[in-house]
Structures are given as structure tokens and as C-alpha cells.
Motif scaffolding. Structure first.
Motif, PDB file in Angstrom:
ATOM      1  N   ALA A 148       0.741  -1.201   0.065  1.00 36.33           N
ATOM      2  CA  ALA A 148      -0.128  -0.053  -0.069  1.00 36.33           C
ATOM      3  C   ALA A 148       0.887   1.353   0.150  1.00 36.33           C
ATOM      4  O   ALA A 148       0.687   2.226  -0.673  1.00 36.33           O
ATOM      5  CB  ALA A 148      -0.855   0.104   1.224  1.00 36.33           C
ATOM      6  N   ASN A 149       1.920   1.120   0.859  1.00 38.67           N
ATOM      7  CA  ASN A 149       2.922   2.500   0.864  1.00 38.67           C
ATOM      8  C   ASN A 149       3.620   2.507  -0.596  1.00 38.67           C
ATOM      9  O   ASN A 149       3.806   3.645  -1.212  1.00 38.67           O
ATOM     10  CB  ASN A 149       3.873   2.191   2.080  1.00 38.67           C
ATOM     11  CG  ASN A 149       3.481   3.215   3.325  1.00 38.67           C
ATOM     12  OD1 ASN A 149       3.059   4.435   2.961  1.00 38.67           O
ATOM     13  ND2 ASN A 149       3.744   2.588   4.215  1.00 38.67           N
ATOM     14  N   VAL A 150       3.838   1.407  -0.916  1.00 39.36           N
ATOM     15  CA  VAL A 150       4.555   1.409  -2.246  1.00 39.36           C
ATOM     16  C   VAL A 150       3.636   2.015  -3.485  1.00 39.36           C
ATOM     17  O   VAL A 150       4.182   3.003  -4.159  1.00 39.36           O
ATOM     18  CB  VAL A 150       5.263   0.184  -2.979  1.00 39.36           C
ATOM     19  CG1 VAL A 150       5.561   0.103  -4.312  1.00 39.36           C
ATOM     20  CG2 VAL A 150       6.243  -0.283  -1.862  1.00 39.36           C
ATOM     21  N   LEU A 151       2.554   1.764  -3.390  1.00 41.34           N
ATOM     22  CA  LEU A 151       1.491   2.129  -4.383  1.00 41.34           C
ATOM     23  C   LEU A 151       1.235   3.600  -4.186  1.00 41.34           C
ATOM     24  O   LEU A 151       0.775   4.238  -5.065  1.00 41.34           O
ATOM     25  CB  LEU A 151       0.016   1.259  -4.184  1.00 41.34           C
ATOM     26  CG  LEU A 151       0.262  -0.131  -4.878  1.00 41.34           C
ATOM     27  CD1 LEU A 151      -1.013  -0.648  -4.608  1.00 41.34           C
ATOM     28  CD2 LEU A 151       0.467   0.129  -6.236  1.00 41.34           C
ATOM     29  N   VAL A 152       1.028   4.228  -2.974  1.00 39.63           N
ATOM     30  CA  VAL A 152       1.052   5.546  -2.566  1.00 39.63           C
ATOM     31  C   VAL A 152       2.159   6.363  -3.192  1.00 39.63           C
ATOM     32  O   VAL A 152       2.056   7.289  -3.934  1.00 39.63           O
ATOM     33  CB  VAL A 152       0.996   5.713  -1.097  1.00 39.63           C
ATOM     34  CG1 VAL A 152       0.993   7.207  -0.894  1.00 39.63           C
ATOM     35  CG2 VAL A 152      -0.456   5.394  -0.408  1.00 39.63           C
ATOM     36  N   GLY A 153       3.287   5.916  -2.964  1.00 36.09           N
ATOM     37  CA  GLY A 153       4.522   6.510  -3.559  1.00 36.09           C
ATOM     38  C   GLY A 153       4.437   6.498  -5.211  1.00 36.09           C
ATOM     39  O   GLY A 153       4.964   7.518  -5.735  1.00 36.09           O
ATOM     40  N   ILE A 154       4.241   5.570  -5.777  1.00 39.16           N
ATOM     41  CA  ILE A 154       4.176   5.282  -7.227  1.00 39.16           C
ATOM     42  C   ILE A 154       2.989   6.122  -7.839  1.00 39.16           C
ATOM     43  O   ILE A 154       3.433   7.014  -8.720  1.00 39.16           O
ATOM     44  CB  ILE A 154       3.874   3.927  -7.839  1.00 39.16           C
ATOM     45  CG1 ILE A 154       5.131   3.201  -7.304  1.00 39.16           C
ATOM     46  CG2 ILE A 154       3.388   3.818  -9.190  1.00 39.16           C
ATOM     47  CD1 ILE A 154       5.101   1.708  -7.672  1.00 39.16           C
ATOM     48  N   GLY A 155       1.868   6.360  -6.964  1.00 35.88           N
ATOM     49  CA  GLY A 155       0.631   7.156  -7.318  1.00 35.88           C
ATOM     50  C   GLY A 155       1.018   8.634  -7.298  1.00 35.88           C
ATOM     51  O   GLY A 155       0.647   9.478  -8.219  1.00 35.88           O
ATOM     52  N   LEU A 156       1.923   9.081  -6.217  1.00 37.82           N
ATOM     53  CA  LEU A 156       2.037  10.308  -6.014  1.00 37.82           C
ATOM     54  C   LEU A 156       3.413  10.930  -6.680  1.00 37.82           C
ATOM     55  O   LEU A 156       3.430  12.048  -7.143  1.00 37.82           O
ATOM     56  CB  LEU A 156       2.319  10.566  -4.788  1.00 37.82           C
ATOM     57  CG  LEU A 156       0.898  10.902  -3.611  1.00 37.82           C
ATOM     58  CD1 LEU A 156       1.531  11.035  -2.200  1.00 37.82           C
ATOM     59  CD2 LEU A 156       0.130  11.625  -4.194  1.00 37.82           C
ATOM     60  N   ALA A 157       4.068  10.014  -7.239  1.00 39.90           N
ATOM     61  CA  ALA A 157       5.543  10.303  -8.088  1.00 39.90           C
ATOM     62  C   ALA A 157       5.207  11.383  -9.429  1.00 39.90           C
ATOM     63  O   ALA A 157       5.849  12.307  -9.254  1.00 39.90           O
ATOM     64  CB  ALA A 157       6.217   9.054  -8.534  1.00 39.90           C
ATOM     65  N   PRO A 158       4.285  10.974 -10.318  1.00 44.34           N
ATOM     66  CA  PRO A 158       4.082  11.887 -11.441  1.00 44.34           C
ATOM     67  C   PRO A 158       3.693  13.247 -10.846  1.00 44.34           C
ATOM     68  O   PRO A 158       4.221  14.226 -11.539  1.00 44.34           O
ATOM     69  CB  PRO A 158       3.057  11.097 -12.226  1.00 44.34           C
ATOM     70  CG  PRO A 158       3.116   9.809 -11.775  1.00 44.34           C
ATOM     71  CD  PRO A 158       3.460   9.816 -10.345  1.00 44.34           C
ATOM     72  N   THR A 159       2.754  13.511  -9.994  1.00 44.87           N
ATOM     73  CA  THR A 159       2.360  14.527  -9.634  1.00 44.87           C
ATOM     74  C   THR A 159       3.569  15.415  -8.855  1.00 44.87           C
ATOM     75  O   THR A 159       3.769  16.600  -9.094  1.00 44.87           O
ATOM     76  CB  THR A 159       1.199  14.528  -8.527  1.00 44.87           C
ATOM     77  OG1 THR A 159       0.094  13.669  -9.056  1.00 44.87           O
ATOM     78  CG2 THR A 159       0.746  15.762  -7.975  1.00 44.87           C
ATOM     79  N   ILE A 160       4.053  14.896  -7.824  1.00 41.67           N
ATOM     80  CA  ILE A 160       5.273  15.307  -7.248  1.00 41.67           C
ATOM     81  C   ILE A 160       6.253  15.804  -8.301  1.00 41.67           C
ATOM     82  O   ILE A 160       6.862  16.936  -8.248  1.00 41.67           O
ATOM     83  CB  ILE A 160       5.951  14.428  -6.424  1.00 41.67           C
ATOM     84  CG1 ILE A 160       4.977  14.187  -5.101  1.00 41.67           C
ATOM     85  CG2 ILE A 160       7.355  14.945  -5.836  1.00 41.67           C
ATOM     86  CD1 ILE A 160       5.405  13.042  -4.215  1.00 41.67           C
ATOM     87  N   LEU A 161       6.459  15.007  -9.172  1.00 42.81           N
ATOM     88  CA  LEU A 161       7.620  15.558 -10.401  1.00 42.81           C
ATOM     89  C   LEU A 161       7.184  16.980 -11.167  1.00 42.81           C
ATOM     90  O   LEU A 161       7.733  17.754 -11.464  1.00 42.81           O
ATOM     91  CB  LEU A 161       7.938  14.391 -11.370  1.00 42.81           C
ATOM     92  CG  LEU A 161       8.856  14.559 -12.499  1.00 42.81           C
ATOM     93  CD1 LEU A 161       9.974  14.974 -11.867  1.00 42.81           C
ATOM     94  CD2 LEU A 161       8.810  13.480 -13.309  1.00 42.81           C
ATOM     95  N   LEU A 162       5.527  16.888 -11.410  1.00 47.39           N
ATOM     96  CA  LEU A 162       5.118  17.837 -12.296  1.00 47.39           C
ATOM     97  C   LEU A 162       5.122  19.291 -11.291  1.00 47.39           C
ATOM     98  O   LEU A 162       5.612  20.167 -11.872  1.00 47.39           O
ATOM     99  CB  LEU A 162       4.092  17.456 -12.663  1.00 47.39           C
ATOM    100  CG  LEU A 162       3.783  16.505 -13.811  1.00 47.39           C
ATOM    101  CD1 LEU A 162       2.175  16.316 -14.168  1.00 47.39           C
ATOM    102  CD2 LEU A 162       4.273  17.096 -15.228  1.00 47.39           C
ATOM    103  N   LEU A 163       4.757  18.981 -10.282  1.00 47.00           N
ATOM    104  CA  LEU A 163       4.697  20.191  -9.188  1.00 47.00           C
ATOM    105  C   LEU A 163       6.094  20.792  -9.122  1.00 47.00           C
ATOM    106  O   LEU A 163       6.258  21.978  -8.614  1.00 47.00           O
ATOM    107  CB  LEU A 163       4.066  19.776  -7.906  1.00 47.00           C
ATOM    108  CG  LEU A 163       2.520  19.536  -8.142  1.00 47.00           C
ATOM    109  CD1 LEU A 163       2.050  19.254  -6.364  1.00 47.00           C
ATOM    110  CD2 LEU A 163       1.719  20.869  -8.412  1.00 47.00           C
ATOM    111  N   SER A 164       7.239  19.920  -8.966  1.00 48.71           N
ATOM    112  CA  SER A 164       8.668  20.478  -8.585  1.00 48.71           C
ATOM    113  C   SER A 164       8.943  21.345  -9.788  1.00 48.71           C
ATOM    114  O   SER A 164       9.868  22.072  -9.508  1.00 48.71           O
ATOM    115  CB  SER A 164       9.694  19.298  -8.598  1.00 48.71           C
ATOM    116  OG  SER A 164       9.667  18.759  -9.554  1.00 48.71           O
TER     117      SER A 164
END
Length: 192
Positions: A148-164
Motif C-alpha cells: 500500500a505504501n509503495v502504491l501511494v509513492g508510485i501514485g504520487l510520483a508523477p504529481t510530485i515531479l510535475l509540481l516540482s
């Protein structure tokens, strides 16, 4: 070196900006393209002013063309490493512009106080949310909290990358990354 525009054509050193001038002056393609666009717009505005009954260019248009021309002259001066005499294509006013006058309009001071505050707050929220989610999953389902934690990280990664890549939102992405990383480190240390 003089920079002006006449008849919709950029003139650099009195010569029309073409591939030969572009190469001899060492201008990057992006700068040459921007100069051509500026000269074309200046030509269109000047032609419209001549065709109108008042035979006058609106002040806002003249100011916009002058401002953009000065920006481009500063950019050319910075690229060439020497001063450029900018001649306004509408008014004819000449203005010397040095290579140290180039300033990218996109550059603004970094909002460290606001950014670090926002990043810290978001890090605390993400840390708390991830620990709460993990605690609930660990209590109810055992080891399912790891995928579940891995999925949360994978799910947020594209958004985090775009927001950065956005000015203020990069701080939110930094806070999210720090919060999740701290949560995972804490979970790993308590599990082992």
C-alpha cells in the motif's frame, strides 16, 4: 552594433537578419526567431498606424514593442558580450544597452520563508497521513501496508515531479517527498 526593425524585418548592424547575419553574429536560433517575431509585430503595428486616419500608433502598442525590443537588445548584448544600440522602430529613439542589462523576466527571488514553511507543514501532514494509513492497514491486514505504501509513492510520483517544476508548488512537492520519506524510514525502523 545597432538593433532596430524596419518594414517587418529585424536589422542588426544595419543588415537584415538572415542566416548569414545570424551565423556571423553568433546568435542562437531562439534569439533570431524572437527577433524576427518582434520585427514582424513592430511592422504590423507601424503599418496599422499608417493606415489609420490618425496616423498614430496606440501608446500601449508602442510601449509593448519598445519593451520587447529592449529585452531582445539586452539579450543580444549578453550573447555577444558587448553593448548594443537599440533604436525603437516606432519612435526612432536610440538607447544604449549593455550586456549586463539582460534580466530574464522569469527570474524572481526565491521565497525561502514561505516555501520552507509550506514544505514543513506539508511534510508534517504527509508524515501523519502515511503513518495513520499504515497503522490502520497494519492492524487490520498485517503486511499489506508495505505494498500500500509503495502504491501511494508510485501514485504520487508523477504529481510530485510535475509540481516540482512550478514556482510555489515545488515547495509542496518537496514537503510531500520529505514527509513520505520520513514516514517510510520510521516504518522501516519500527518494523525491524
Amino acid at each position: 552594433m545597432r538593433l532596430t526593425a524596419s518594414g517587418g524585418t529585424a536589422l542588426l548592424g544595419g543588415r537584415p537578419l538572415d542566416a548569414e547575419v545570424e551565423e556571423s553574429e553568433g546568435l542562437p536560433t531562439e534569439v533570431s526567431h524572437a527577433l524576427r517575431q518582434w520585427a514582424w509585430v513592430a511592422g504590423q503595428v507601424a503599418d496599422a498606424g499608417e493606415e489609420s486616419s490618425a496616423r498614430e500608433v496606440p501608446l500601449e502598442d508602442a510601449e509593448a514593442i519598445a519593451h520587447r525590443g529592449q529585452q531582445l537588445a539586452a539579450l543580444v548584448a549578453a550573447v555577444r558580450g558587448e553593448s548594443v544600440e537599440y533604436v525603437d522602430p516606432i519612435s526612432g529613439d536610440a538607447l544604449p544597452i549593455g550586456p549586463d542589462q539582460w534580466q530574464d523576466d522569469d527570474e524572481e527571488p526565491t521565497p525561502w520563508a514561505t516555501g520552507l514553511t509550506a514544505a514543513g507543514f506539508v511534510a508534517l501532514v504527509m508524515l501523519g497521513l502515511d503513518l495513520a494509513l499504515t497503522g490502520a492497514l497494519r492492524t487490520a491486514y498485517g503486511w499489506i501496508w508495505i505494498p500500500a505504501n509503495v502504491l501511494v509513492g508510485i501514485g504520487l510520483a508523477p504529481t510530485i515531479l510535475l509540481l516540482s517544476r512550478l514556482r510555489f508548488w515545488r515547495w509542496i512537492s518537496y514537503g510531500t517527498t520529505v514527509g513520505l520519506t520520513l514516514a517510510w524510514l520510521g516504518l522501516i525502523t519500527t518494523t525491524l
